[in-house]
Design an enzyme around this catalytic site. Structure first.
Site, PDB file in Angstrom:
ATOM      1  N   ASN A 198       0.870  -1.187   0.000  1.00  0.00           N
ATOM      2  CA  ASN A 198       0.000   0.000   0.000  1.00  0.00           C
ATOM      3  C   ASN A 198       0.899   1.227   0.000  1.00  0.00           C
ATOM      4  OD1 ASN A 198      -1.780   2.069   0.539  1.00  0.00           O
ATOM      5  ND2 ASN A 198      -2.293   1.385   2.615  1.00  0.00           N
ATOM      6  N   TRP A 199       1.033   1.840  -1.162  1.00  0.00           N
ATOM      7  CA  TRP A 199       1.947   2.989  -1.260  1.00  0.00           C
ATOM      8  C   TRP A 199       1.359   4.247  -0.639  1.00  0.00           C
ATOM      9  CZ3 TRP A 199       4.789   3.119  -6.697  1.00  0.00           C
ATOM     10  CH2 TRP A 199       5.635   2.004  -6.782  1.00  0.00           C
ATOM     11  N   LYS A 200       0.084   4.232  -0.317  1.00  0.00           N
ATOM     12  CA  LYS A 200      -0.584   5.423   0.235  1.00  0.00           C
ATOM     13  C   LYS A 200      -0.347   6.611  -0.716  1.00  0.00           C
ATOM     14  CE  LYS A 200      -0.177   3.326   4.734  1.00  0.00           C
ATOM     15  NZ  LYS A 200      -0.064   3.453   6.169  1.00  0.00           N
ATOM     16  N   HIS A 219      -9.509   1.329   4.835  1.00  0.00           N
ATOM     17  CA  HIS A 219      -8.249   1.497   5.566  1.00  0.00           C
ATOM     18  C   HIS A 219      -8.475   2.485   6.710  1.00  0.00           C
ATOM     19  CE1 HIS A 219      -4.166   2.703   6.510  1.00  0.00           C
ATOM     20  NE2 HIS A 219      -3.774   1.593   5.920  1.00  0.00           N
ATOM     21  N   GLU A 232      -6.853   4.891   7.723  1.00  0.00           N
ATOM     22  CA  GLU A 232      -6.622   6.296   7.357  1.00  0.00           C
ATOM     23  C   GLU A 232      -7.833   6.874   6.615  1.00  0.00           C
ATOM     24  OE1 GLU A 232      -2.828   5.631   5.469  1.00  0.00           O
ATOM     25  OE2 GLU A 232      -1.979   5.157   7.433  1.00  0.00           O
ATOM     26  N   GLU A 253      -5.437  -4.602  10.660  1.00  0.00           N
ATOM     27  CA  GLU A 253      -4.405  -3.591  10.856  1.00  0.00           C
ATOM     28  C   GLU A 253      -4.692  -2.803  12.126  1.00  0.00           C
ATOM     29  OE1 GLU A 253      -2.368  -2.634   6.847  1.00  0.00           O
ATOM     30  OE2 GLU A 253      -4.041  -1.277   7.113  1.00  0.00           O
ATOM     31  N   GLY A 260       2.568   2.386  10.767  1.00  0.00           N
ATOM     32  CA  GLY A 260       3.572   3.433  10.609  1.00  0.00           C
ATOM     33  C   GLY A 260       4.279   3.819  11.897  1.00  0.00           C
ATOM     34  N   SER A 295       3.416  -2.012  10.338  1.00  0.00           N
ATOM     35  CA  SER A 295       4.851  -2.082  10.619  1.00  0.00           C
ATOM     36  C   SER A 295       5.488  -3.420  10.266  1.00  0.00           C
ATOM     37  CB  SER A 295       5.136  -1.712  12.088  1.00  0.00           C
ATOM     38  OG  SER A 295       4.755  -0.365  12.340  1.00  0.00           O
ATOM     39  N   GLY A 300       2.745  -1.048   4.295  1.00  0.00           N
ATOM     40  CA  GLY A 300       2.793   0.355   3.907  1.00  0.00           C
ATOM     41  C   GLY A 300       4.214   0.784   3.600  1.00  0.00           C
ATOM     42  N   GLY A 301       4.857   1.400   4.572  1.00  0.00           N
ATOM     43  CA  GLY A 301       6.179   2.004   4.385  1.00  0.00           C
ATOM     44  C   GLY A 301       7.195   1.090   3.725  1.00  0.00           C
TER      45      GLY A 301
HETATM   46  P1  PGA Z   1       2.854   0.416   7.612  1.00  0.00           P
HETATM   47  O1  PGA Z   1       1.370   0.611   7.024  1.00  0.00           O
HETATM   48  O2  PGA Z   1       3.359  -0.908   7.033  1.00  0.00           O
HETATM   49  O3  PGA Z   1       3.630   1.591   7.121  1.00  0.00           O
HETATM   50  O4  PGA Z   1       2.731   0.342   9.087  1.00  0.00           O
HETATM   51  C1  PGA Z   1       0.510  -0.470   6.847  1.00  0.00           C
HETATM   52  C2  PGA Z   1      -0.782   0.007   6.247  1.00  0.00           C
HETATM   53  O5  PGA Z   1      -1.280   1.067   6.648  1.00  0.00           O
HETATM   54  O6  PGA Z   1      -1.347  -0.662   5.357  1.00  0.00           O
END
Ligand code: PGA
Length: 245
Positions: free
Chosen positions: A9-11, A89, A91, A159, A165, A204, A225-226
């Site tokens: 997930n590149w956001k 998600h 977010e 999640e 993050g 994470s 994500g990251g």
């Molecule tokens: P993260 O994000 O791996 O940067 O913690 C995961 C996500 O929000 O899908």
């Protein structure tokens, strides 16, 4: 057997130059399914770029088309080459006030467009500390996943909001507790079909903790994500998942 899924997930990260990371990642060598969900602007360019790397969206509108400035429909994602879409998600839930009902409607729209929906659930730190985790996850699953979900159309991502993050990861026991409870809840609702539904862990995940997480009961992959932004970080996660298959 559930095919493991490594989803990135590149956001809101990446312009066209970032597609070089997909090239560097290269065609998957192992049994896991590999998916990249870049910003909407990159979907068309990312789709079909590397054999075996699927491309997905990060959200879609519940309606097929219409007067919704700035939004993207599921059929538009599919038309651009997406095969999957992340929905609900945390977010999106936090930044855009998406409710379970909204996520449910989006999931139905995704299915109608032929997309696999990756429906996200997760508790906040306050909810975990109040001992509400399983209730919160159960209610989110009930509310966000529509009737008629199948293993082919629906993936669930657990999640924990506090793990996204932050570098904080739940213990293996905490992950197992939630994943086992999700499996049970889906079984009660969808019967034998639920056996094939993939349950991803997200929050994470990185190369150094992936193998440990993938050994946990009912973890069928990860939503990353990251650590999905760079091939050098995502590649080892895919390899760890292959090794767990
Ligand atoms: P993260 O994000 O791996 O940067 O913690 C995961 C996500 O929000 O899908």
């Amino acid at each position: 057997m559930r095919r493991k899924l490594a989803a990135g997930n590149w956001k809101m990260n990446g312009t066209r130059a970032a597609l070089a990371e997909v090239d560097t990642l290269g065609a998957p060598k192992g049994p896991s399914e590999v998916l990249i969900c870049p910003p909407a602007t990159l979907i068309a360019a990312a789709a079909g770029r590397v054999d075996g790397i699927a491309v997905g969206g990060q959200d879609c509108h519940a309606a097929e088309k219409g007067a919704h400035t700035g939004d993207v429909s599921a059929s538009m994602l599919a038309d651009a080459g997406a095969t999957h879409v992340i929905l609900g998600h945390s977010e999106r839930r936090a930044d855009h006030g998406e409710t379970d009902a909204a996520v449910r409607a989006k999931t139905e729209a995704a299915w109608a467009a032929g997309l696999v929906a990756i429906v996200c659930v997760g508790e906040t730190l306050a909810q975990r500390e109040a001992g509400e985790t399983l209730d919160v996850i159960g209610a989110q699953l009930d509310g966000s996943v529509p009737d008629g979900a199948t293993a082919a159309t629906t993936v669930i991502a657990y999640e924990p909001v506090w793990a996204i993050g932050t570098g904080k990861v739940p213990t293996n026991d905490q992950i197992a507790e939630v994943h086992d409870a999700m499996r049970e809840r889906l079984k009660n609702r969808f019967g034998a079909e639920s056996d094939g539904m993939r349950l991803l862990y997200g929050g994470s995940v990185k190369g150094s903790n992936a193998a440990e997480i993938f050994a946990v009961s009912n973890v069928d992959g990860a939503l990353v994500g990251g650590a999905s932004l760079k091939a050098a970080d995502f590649g080892p996660i895919v390899e760890a998942l292959d090794a767990a298959s």
